[in-house]
Design an enzyme around this catalytic site. Structure first.
Site, mmCIF file in Angstrom:
data_model
loop_
_atom_site.group_PDB
_atom_site.id
_atom_site.type_symbol
_atom_site.label_atom_id
_atom_site.label_comp_id
_atom_site.label_asym_id
_atom_site.label_seq_id
_atom_site.Cartn_x
_atom_site.Cartn_y
_atom_site.Cartn_z
ATOM 1 N N LYS A 163 35.835 33.546 26.281
ATOM 2 C CA LYS A 163 34.955 32.507 26.801
ATOM 3 C C LYS A 163 34.948 31.357 25.787
ATOM 4 O O LYS A 163 35.032 31.584 24.567
ATOM 5 C CB LYS A 163 33.548 33.058 27.020
ATOM 6 C CG LYS A 163 33.474 34.072 28.165
ATOM 7 C CD LYS A 163 33.769 33.455 29.524
ATOM 8 C CE LYS A 163 33.507 34.428 30.662
ATOM 9 N NZ LYS A 163 33.918 33.899 31.979
ATOM 10 N N LYS A 262 38.904 35.817 43.060
ATOM 11 C CA LYS A 262 37.799 36.771 43.129
ATOM 12 C C LYS A 262 37.469 36.904 44.615
ATOM 13 O O LYS A 262 37.093 35.904 45.240
ATOM 14 C CB LYS A 262 36.579 36.238 42.369
ATOM 15 C CG LYS A 262 36.830 36.081 40.874
ATOM 16 C CD LYS A 262 35.636 35.507 40.151
ATOM 17 C CE LYS A 262 35.934 35.410 38.659
ATOM 18 N NZ LYS A 262 34.909 34.683 37.915
#
Ligand code: MG
Length: 374
Positions: A163, A262
């Site tokens: 991240k 996703k």
């Protein structure tokens, strides 16, 4: 098949430790689990947009309300012949991809159960194992992150995702690259930057990353195309690809060289399959991403990840990574290739071979609804 009932569970599943990203910190994962009934059988599915509308405009309490009031009543009591048929019945409701995904994924799992076929085969996949990667959020210190990465590298992970947000950026990346000069890394910015940060992204080219995931706004395609024209590191879109139409536009504009699919974010498996095929035809490889789902959602992602244009290790983690006691049973575990690298295996049971434990589900449920034909 005729849909006889839809049951919705808005759940809040406590994490082992907070998940820190560019959009904040999550202490629980808020998700919606769906139980669908038809043809005397039932199936479970999941859509996890998280607690607040920070990753995308949708959130768990919101999708529960939309499903209860609008989407579930539009399919209950109806005969639905395919994922396309289901999407058509929901087509007059704008947006709400995560909410639609809950029903779409449930339809696919139920159809697989009725056909007594594992979901991955029903989706058209042949292989039943796929590589999975490691993923680290923002840590308390760079040394802590370096230790975490060291363990993942020792554990055979072929790629590591980091991240990346203001304050946890170039300095972190430099330390990581210095310590691990040959490991495959990519960063995920979770739409934390703007095209005005172009100079910083040019500097990131020096770090030889596999890709930069969603550097710019969650709903942007044009600035991403401008950025991709300027930098050599491939861009991967995540948040920006929320529908088949958006994927078509991104491919036309050249907004990315990778797509993170996703299933929940794109409206479910029906659209995930279409985006997979469109990207493949355009020469754009994909990989499967997740939203910290329970084992129920993980099994749906695992089945999808068996398709052949998913060529980068997936963000699919074992249950024990985030949960002390995953509400979905059996829990998801990591298997190993002969070289020791981590993989996930698709269930060979009809559907996904996984459903919530009744007692645990009761403990984590914050709202429940059952929708039957009126
Ligand atoms: Mg992402």
């Amino acid at each position: 098949m005729r849909i006889d009932a839809v049951e919705l569970f808005h759940v809040a599943m406590p994490l082992i430790s907070p998940w820190r990203t560019a959009y904040g910190e999550d202490y629980t994962v808020e998700s919606v689990l769906v139980r669908i009934e038809g043809e005397g059988r039932y199936a479970w599915a999941e859509s996890s947009p998280l607690a607040a509308p920070c990753y995308s405009p949708e959130w768990a309490g919101g999708i529960f309300a939309v499903l209860k009031k609008w989407l579930a009543p539009a399919v209950v009591g109806k005969s639905i012949s395919s994922g396309d048929d289901l999407q058509a019945k929901l087509g007059h409701f704008k947006g709400n991809s995560f909410a639609k995904a809950a029903l779409d994924n449930a339809w696919w799992v139920l159809d697989s159960v009725i056909q007594e076929t594992p979901l991955y085969k029903r989706l058209g996949a042949v292989k039943n194992e796929a590589d999975t990667g490691a993923d680290f959020g923002v840590c308390d210190s760079i040394n802590e992150l370096l230790d975490d990465i060291g363990r993942a590298v020792d554990d055979g992970y072929k790629r590591v995702k980091l991240k990346f947000r203001p304050g946890w950026d170039i300095e972190m990346l430099r330390a990581v690259r210095n310590r691990f000069p040959t490991q495959t890394f990519h960063i995920d910015c979770n739409s934390g930057y703007r095209i005005s940060d172009l100079e910083m992204f040019c500097r990131i080219d020096d770090f030889q990353l596999a890709m930069i995931e969603q550097p710019l706004q969650y709903d942007d395609l044009v600035d991403h195309a401008r950025l991709q024209e300027t930098i050599t590191t491939p861009i991967c879109l995540d948040e920006s690809i929320c529908s088949v139409d958006r994927a078509v536009m991104a491919l036309d504009l050249g907004s990315c060289q990778w797509i993170n699919i996703k299933p929940a974010r794109v409206g479910g498996l029906t659209n995930a399959l279409k985006i997979h095929d469109l990207a493949k035809a355009a020469g754009v490889p994909c990989w499967v991403g997740g939203m910290l789902e329970s084992a129920v959602g993980l099994q749906i992602m695992i089945a999808l990840s068996m398709l052949d244009n998913f060529t980068y290790p997936a963000d699919i983690f074992p249950s024990a990574r985030f949960y002390t006691d995953d509400v979905g049973k059996p829990e998801v575990a990591i298997s190993r290739r002969s070289d020791g690298s981590p993989i996930v295996r698709a269930s060979e049971a009809p559907g996904i071979g996984c459903e919530p434990d009744a007692k645990l589900l009761e403990k984590v449920t914050v709202a429940h609804a059952r929708i039957e034909p009126s």
